[in-house]
Design an enzyme around this catalytic site. Structure first.
Site, PDB file in Angstrom:
ATOM      1  N   CYS A 340       0.915  -1.187   0.034  1.00 28.92           N
ATOM      2  CA  CYS A 340      -0.070   0.022   0.004  1.00 28.92           C
ATOM      3  C   CYS A 340       0.800   1.332  -0.082  1.00 28.92           C
ATOM      4  O   CYS A 340       0.263   2.283  -0.387  1.00 28.92           O
ATOM      5  CB  CYS A 340      -0.995   0.099   1.132  1.00 28.92           C
ATOM      6  SG  CYS A 340      -0.115  -0.338   2.692  1.00 28.92           S
ATOM      7  N   HIS A 820      -0.828   0.390   7.626  1.00 27.54           N
ATOM      8  CA  HIS A 820      -1.572   0.466   6.218  1.00 27.54           C
ATOM      9  C   HIS A 820      -1.411   2.014   5.715  1.00 27.54           C
ATOM     10  O   HIS A 820      -1.491   2.966   6.613  1.00 27.54           O
ATOM     11  CB  HIS A 820      -2.899   0.027   6.194  1.00 27.54           C
ATOM     12  CG  HIS A 820      -3.541   0.195   4.858  1.00 27.54           C
ATOM     13  ND1 HIS A 820      -3.343  -0.542   3.863  1.00 27.54           N
ATOM     14  CD2 HIS A 820      -4.933   0.587   4.642  1.00 27.54           C
ATOM     15  CE1 HIS A 820      -4.162  -0.285   2.735  1.00 27.54           C
ATOM     16  NE2 HIS A 820      -5.142   0.476   3.186  1.00 27.54           N
TER      17      HIS A 820
END
Length: 860
Positions: A340, A820
């Site tokens: 990510c 994330h």
């Protein structure tokens, strides 16, 4: 594409001999893949077409490169290769039977293509069929496969070998990806007992043996029991399996693996790891919120009861119905497993017009002049990624009929939107010890790594990375003599410290910390989070204030003294990238992240930070370098001359987060002259086996009389040869030994100047023939020294210091090595959230929780 006849008449059946004669002219060009050959049968080299695409994928039987229908002619014209293997995967919805179930009607029982199954396609409702055929250009003759009896043996062997070849990306992916997980047959109909069981966020143990590791939560009754030898290799007493044999409850999830992206689920009935498409609902039944692993009072997420303050929820805008966005510029990127950070950075990069023009605007020229293997060309892969994001080809809204059906059935219909950056990630991270792994990385480090590659691979007369570059003026002052030294360096990111002492809600923070400790001692759920509120003005003030220079050596006093340093902008960039330095160390030197809220402004004016240079009345420090004294320890000859003994603590922190001993990290940064974490990382790798690797840094004492810089440096090497340590550092970056020695000799063994000398003499670099893989990746050089440092100075786009915010990247988690990343961008007047494949209109952009901010200059 309409299936062509095997010969122009198209009516007669071609005999085996005719097929052999047809292929005879092309036999010398058909190869059998060998060990080490990369076979690209899942993705086009120029686009994101795959066997799933409408036109399928054409794989060259000589180079094993894959091409979509739009790009196959280019490869044929450039190489003259005529024989391709055309691969196509057909996906159809199963026909419901009379009993309401689905009737299997798969004509090909085996899926022979090594492809991913689209996670949006429920395997219970859809079926797949793979098709392969040989296509001969330029007339598009097609030969269906398998055709063993009629094809020459060499062609049959080559086709079989190509179809069975492993993905070229396998070695970069975790072992668990070797086998695609399938959705469990129990997932959709799983019955969960309403027994009031709620699972706490921590402190689990097996209900039968008190084991606290390898614990599994049964998704039917909420029992927490220990595992046996399951697919992850961990052990236990097998109580989870015994429970299944007693009750027949089939599914269990491993505690500790639950993240917003999913969890490890095992089916005792199917005797294998499985996917649970309804895992969020199944966990919520027991009070587990996948977004934060936190229990709510009623076991469900309830936005009306209390505000959602979890970092995961706020940044991802969970609990808010977000409108999906489609079309050019609204294409998502698939998460390949902790990728990510790459997704967020590339979305921000290709929202900038200069990068759009450089790569997508020059798409045809880049593709036409690409090398024979475009998968290994930086500009080709950048243009491919940019086109994939900006064309809208991979971001199409569902048809109205599909939307109506989706609403009526309350089911998610299959969508094939978004791109998978496997080829891009494999190339851009090749040779890099961190980015080539499957671990989470720092988005800021990846941004600098990308700038390195853009600098080294010019795409035209104007380099798009110029928009980020600016010159920093550093003013160092000796506190005793009051004399000053002005130096300049190139940078791409403005790093802002977090002024925790300026928090405006200190009383609330103290009360929260007391409640948190009480809850932890009583093993209760933690209280509602209170986040420190920091004024942006305080962070900007902290950036502009003088900082102490540790172990400062004053050339005026020729001795150690107190020194302070201030930084100002000698130029303002076109696009200002601001990093909030949230990652730090606690008192116990454990890396931690500062969970703070900063009121980042939409409009930013830093004109007052413009550098002014030497002022009237200021006296410069003499240009004398510290003396180098060789101690008894022979390694003392490797001490690097640095203008001051200040150690870059940010580089030390980055290395320590990788797990290296703190003192070793400090030595690595010191002995590599504060040139950044990547250069210091190579020093660590080279010295890990030494017995004193983790011992404290012992800085040699300075002599009473200092010699000039040149004389001191000249005394370091034997026979006027530069220190071997410096030579090794440059070689570790991919340069040849003779070039490293030549650069060090030309700069009196000054490592930083030697690197600048190498980059300003590219003709000598080409003659030295550096190791191709390492040089292409440029995995060791710090971005700050990759600017054009020739006689004309670095390329900059100076202008006013007034900016407007257009994007930010946020991080969720406790460390850059986990968590994330999500990107928010302002497009067409409104904010859009890019959360991997999910692209939606943002309703509450969390501008106060960002990690990296992107500003563009406001024209004067």
């Amino acid at each position: 594409m309409q299936r062509a006849a095997l010969f122009r008449g198209g009516d007669a059946q071609m005999a085996a001999g005719d097929l052999g004669e047809l292929l005879v002219p092309y036999m010398p060009t058909i190869r059998v893949p060998k060990s080490g050959d990369r076979v690209y049968k899942t993705e086009c080299a120029f686009s994101y077409d795959s066997p799933d695409s409408e036109g399928g994928l054409y794989v060259c039987m000589n180079t094993f490169l894959g091409f979509g229908r739009e790009h196959i002619e280019r490869h044929y014209r450039k190489t003259g290769q005529c024989v391709y293997l055309h691969l196509k995967r057909h996906v159809t919805e199963k026909v419901p039977g009379a009993s309401g179930g689905a009737l299997p009607k798969r004509r090909n029982a085996k899926l022979f293509l090594d492809l991913e199954t689209n996670s949006d396609l429920n395997s219970e409702d859809f079926e797949y069929e793979d098709e392969a055929k040989l296509v001969i250009f330029p007339d598009h003759y097609e030969i269906s496969l398998p055709n063993i009896e009629e094809l020459p043996a060499l062609v049959t062997i080559a086709c079989d070998a190509l179809l069975s070849a492993k993905s070229p990306y396998r070695k970069q992916e975790p072992d668990s990806w070797e086998e695609e997980l399938q959705a469990s047959k129990h997932a959709k109909t799983l019955v969960q007992l309403d027994n009031g069981v709620r699972i706490p966020p921590s402190g689990w143990k097996c209900s039968k043996c008190d084991l606290r590791e390898n614990l599994w939560l049964n998704l039917t009754d909420g029992s927490v029991l220990c595992g046996r030898w399951f697919f992850d290799g961990s052990g236990g007493n097998g109580h989870a399996l015994e429970h299944y044999k007693e009750t027949g409850y089939p599914l269990a999830v491993k505690l500790g693996t639950i993240t917003p992206d999913g969890a490890d689920v095992y089916s005792f009935d199917e005797e294998e790891p499985v996917l649970d498409p309804h895992i969020a609902k199944h966990l919520a039944h027991f009070g587990i919120d996948m977004l934060q692993m936190q229990v709510t009072e009623n076991g469900l997420r309830d936005n009306d009861i209390k505000p959602r303050v979890s970092e995961w929820e706020v940044i991802q805008e969970a609990g808010v119905k977000l409108k999906p966005m489609y079309g050019p510029g609204y294409t998502g990127i698939k998460n390949l497993g902790n990728s990510c950070y790459l997704n967020a950075v590339m979305q921000a990069i290709f929202s900038i017009p200069e990068f759009q023009r450089a790569y997508v605007g020059n798409l045809q020229r880049i593709f036409d002049y690409s090398p024979l293997d475009p998968t290994q060309d930086f500009n080709t892969q950048m243009a491919k990624l940019g086109h994939g994001l900006l064309s809208g080809q991979y971001s199409k809204p569902p048809m109205k009929s599909e939307l109506i059906e989706q609403v009526m059935k309350e089911e998610h219909k299959p969508q094939r939107n978004g791109i998978s950056p496997r080829m891009f990630k494999a190339f851009i991270s090749k040779g890099h010890p961190e980015f080539s792994s499957n671990r989470q990385q720092d988005a800021q480090e990846f941004f600098l790594h990308l700038i390195n590659l853009v600098e080294r691979n010019p795409v035209g007369s104007e380099n798009p990375s110029d928009v980020f570059r600016f010159v920093v003026e550093e003013r160092t002052q000796c506190c005793q003599s009051r004399k000053v030294r002005y130096t300049e360096r190139v940078d791409y990111i403005m790093q802002l410290p977090v002024a925790m002492e300026a928090a405006t809600n200190k009383d609330e923070l103290i009360a929260y910390e007391l409640k948190r400790r009480e809850a932890e001692a009583a093993r209760r759920p933690p209280p509602e989070l209170v986040r420190a509120k920091i004024p942006f003005s305080a962070c900007l003030q902290a950036f502009s204030e003088p900082s102490n220079v540790e172990d400062f050596w004053s050339s005026a006093l020729q001795a150690k003294s107190a020194g302070v340093k201030t930084s100002r902008f000698a130029s303002f960039p076109e696009y200002l990238v601001v990093q909030i330095k949230k990652f730090t160390f606690g008192l116990d030197w454990i890396p931690k992240k500062l969970d703070v809220s900063i009121d980042m402004p939409d409009f930013l004016d830093i004109s007052h930070l413009r550098a002014r240079g030497l002022q009237p009345g200021e006296e410069e420090l003499p240009d004398i370098a510290p003396p180098i004294v060789i101690p008894d320890d022979p390694k003392g000859i490797y001490c690097l001359p640095v203008s001051s003994l200040d150690i870059d603590e940010s580089s030390v922190m980055q290395l320590a987060e990788m797990g290296f001993p703190l003192e070793a990290c400090r030595k690595a940064v010191y002995y590599t002259g504060n040139l950044g974490a990547e250069v210091a990382f190579n020093w660590i790798i080279a010295h890990m086996e030494e017995p004193d690797f983790a011992e404290p840094l012992a800085i040699p004492a300075f002599g009473e009389v200092a010699s000039s810089g040149a004389a001191a440096l000249g005394a370091v090497g034997l026979d006027n040869q530069p220190p071997e340590e410096m030579v090794a550092i440059i070689i570790s970056m991919g340069f040849q030994r003779n070039l490293a020695i030549q650069a060090l000799k030309a700069t009196n063994s000054n490592l930083e100047r030697a690197l600048e000398w190498i980059f300003s003499h590219p003709d000598l670099e080409e003659e030295s023939e550096p190791a191709l893989d390492t040089m292409d990746m440029e995995n060791s050089a710090n971005a700050n020294i990759l600017a054009d440092t020739g006689s004309e100075g670095p390329r900059i786009k100076d202008g006013p210091g007034r900016y407007e915010l257009f994007g930010f990247i946020s991080h969720m988690g406790t460390s850059t090595m986990s968590g994330h990343y999500v990107c928010h961008l302002k497009k067409e007047g409104r904010w859009v959230i890019y959360n991997d494949l999910r692209v939606c209109a943002s309703e509450r952009p969390p501008k106060d929780l960002g990690y990296i901010y992107f500003y563009h200059r406001i024209p004067s």
